[in-house]
Design an enzyme around this catalytic site. Structure first.
Site, PDB file in Angstrom:
ATOM      1  N   ASN A 207     -52.716-107.490  48.270  1.00 46.27           N
ATOM      2  CA  ASN A 207     -51.929-106.256  48.328  1.00 46.27           C
ATOM      3  C   ASN A 207     -52.681-105.123  49.030  1.00 46.27           C
ATOM      4  OD1 ASN A 207     -53.893-105.675  46.489  1.00 46.27           O
ATOM      5  ND2 ASN A 207     -52.540-105.171  44.788  1.00 46.27           N
TER       6      ASN A 207
ATOM      7  N   HIS B 221     -55.843-104.190  48.358  1.00 45.71           N
ATOM      8  CA  HIS B 221     -56.869-103.477  47.577  1.00 45.71           C
ATOM      9  C   HIS B 221     -58.271-103.788  48.096  1.00 45.71           C
ATOM     10  CE1 HIS B 221     -57.055-106.888  44.342  1.00 45.71           C
ATOM     11  NE2 HIS B 221     -58.211-106.908  44.959  1.00 45.71           N
TER      12      HIS B 221
ATOM     13  N   GLU C 247     -56.269-100.125  43.896  1.00 44.19           N
ATOM     14  CA  GLU C 247     -54.950-100.723  44.035  1.00 44.19           C
ATOM     15  C   GLU C 247     -53.999 -99.817  44.820  1.00 44.19           C
ATOM     16  OE1 GLU C 247     -54.623-103.702  43.278  1.00 44.19           O
ATOM     17  OE2 GLU C 247     -55.170-104.250  41.231  1.00 44.19           O
TER      18      GLU C 247
HETATM   19  C1  GLP Z   1     -60.760-109.193  43.704  1.00 43.23           C
HETATM   20  C2  GLP Z   1     -61.957-108.238  43.898  1.00 43.23           C
HETATM   21  C3  GLP Z   1     -62.045-107.734  45.310  1.00 43.23           C
HETATM   22  C4  GLP Z   1     -61.798-108.891  46.254  1.00 43.23           C
HETATM   23  C5  GLP Z   1     -60.381-109.342  46.141  1.00 43.23           C
HETATM   24  C6  GLP Z   1     -60.030-110.552  46.983  1.00 43.23           C
HETATM   25  O1  GLP Z   1     -59.817-108.776  42.801  1.00 43.23           O
HETATM   26  N1  GLP Z   1     -62.011-107.132  43.010  1.00 43.23           N
HETATM   27  O2  GLP Z   1     -63.323-107.127  45.521  1.00 43.23           O
HETATM   28  O3  GLP Z   1     -62.044-108.490  47.569  1.00 43.23           O
HETATM   29  O4  GLP Z   1     -59.970-109.515  44.812  1.00 43.23           O
HETATM   30  O5  GLP Z   1     -60.455-111.729  46.391  1.00 43.23           O
HETATM   31  P1  GLP Z   1     -60.578-113.100  47.149  1.00 43.23           P
HETATM   32  O6  GLP Z   1     -61.745-112.954  48.072  1.00 43.23           O
HETATM   33  O7  GLP Z   1     -60.824-114.099  46.075  1.00 43.23           O
HETATM   34  O8  GLP Z   1     -59.301-113.308  47.887  1.00 43.23           O
END
Ligand code: GLP
Length: 250
Positions: free
Chosen positions: A143, A145, A150
């Site tokens: 999304n 973030h 968020e």
């Molecule tokens: C998590 C973390 C983020 C991360 C994101 C993506 O919730 N708080 O710092 O960048 O989600 O995660 P992923 O790399 O597993 O797609």
């Protein structure tokens, strides 16, 4: 392939492994240039490969973490640091236990504190006291973030308590036995902490991230897509594999 879009350097690598190697190379160059660098570290599945590569570089004596200080972006709240899903546990198992970093100089928001506001203020102060973050590593949520900032984020915030978006809880449920076990809150550095970093690298891999990567680069800067703020930072490098870059290359 190297692109420059709106002043952002973008490396498109063939696959996840080469993206991970490239980001580890950037981190180790930074450490070679400034052995007492302050690193901003990220969790999630995306940087796992980069941490593996950094461990390999360390074992080959190509990088030395001796004088490094690190601040992690975020932590679930509430969570115990011994919980396997805590970001404290993640950092120990994916990096800290395998390199010569001084654990007393690695900082992660305390997921168990009683006084969140106080802890957040102290976290900001510690970052400030060491002279700020030299290199901030970021992943990106589906999304948009970054950290746990968020959609609908307040760009002015520093470290703060966040209520997690339902989409984030769903996305992160894969790491937990049950979706109800995913904490509903997190403590995250704010956009202001991230934007004050001297250099930022953001990594994304896989087709699932292609649209958000396209929108964060080409869309307007908006709190609805927190990562879009990075368009306003003057030293951002984005590292992608081909799948994540699908909508920005022809
Ligand atoms: C998590 C973390 C983020 C991360 C994101 C993506 O919730 N708080 O710092 O960048 O989600 O995660 P992923 O790399 O597993 O797609």
């Amino acid at each position: 392939m190297k692109l420059n879009i709106k002043g952002i350097t973008i490396f498109v690598e063939d696959d996840y492994l080469s993206m991970s190697k490239k980001s580890a190379e950037i981190v180790s160059h930074r450490i070679a240039n400034k052995p007492n660098s302050v690193l901003g570290l990220a969790t999630g599945s995306t940087p796992e490969g980069m941490y593996k590569e950094l461990i390999q570089l360390y074992l080959n004596k190509k990088v030395n973490f001796d004088n490094i200080t690190s601040f992690n972006l975020d932590e679930y709240y509430p969570i115990n640091k011994d919980n396997k899903n805590s970001y404290a546990y993640y950092m120990n198992s994916h990096l800290f236990n395998h390199v010569n970093i001084d654990k007393d100089k690695t900082f992660i928001p305390n997921g168990k504190t009683e006084n969140v506001d106080k802890m957040c203020k102290e976290y900001d102060q510690m970052i400030y006291d060491v002279g700020g973050i030299d290199l901030q590593i970021l992943g990106i949520g589906n999304n948009g973030h970054i950290g746990f900032n968020e959609p609908d984020v307040d760009f002015e915030l520093t470290t703060h308590l966040v209520k997690l978006d339902d989409k984030t809880i769903e996305a992160n449920a894969r790491f937990f036995a049950n979706i109800d076990d995913v904490p509903k809150f997190a403590v995250s550095m704010g956009i202001q902490n991230i934007m004050q970093s001297k250099k930022i690298i953001l990594m994304a891999s896989g087709e699932g991230k292609a649209k958000i990567i396209h929108d964060m680069i080409f869309g307007k800067v908006t709190p609805n897509l927190p990562a879009s703020i990075l368009q306003l930072h003057n030293n951002v490098t984005i590292l992608l594999d081909k799948k994540a870059a699908k909508l920005i290359i022809n």
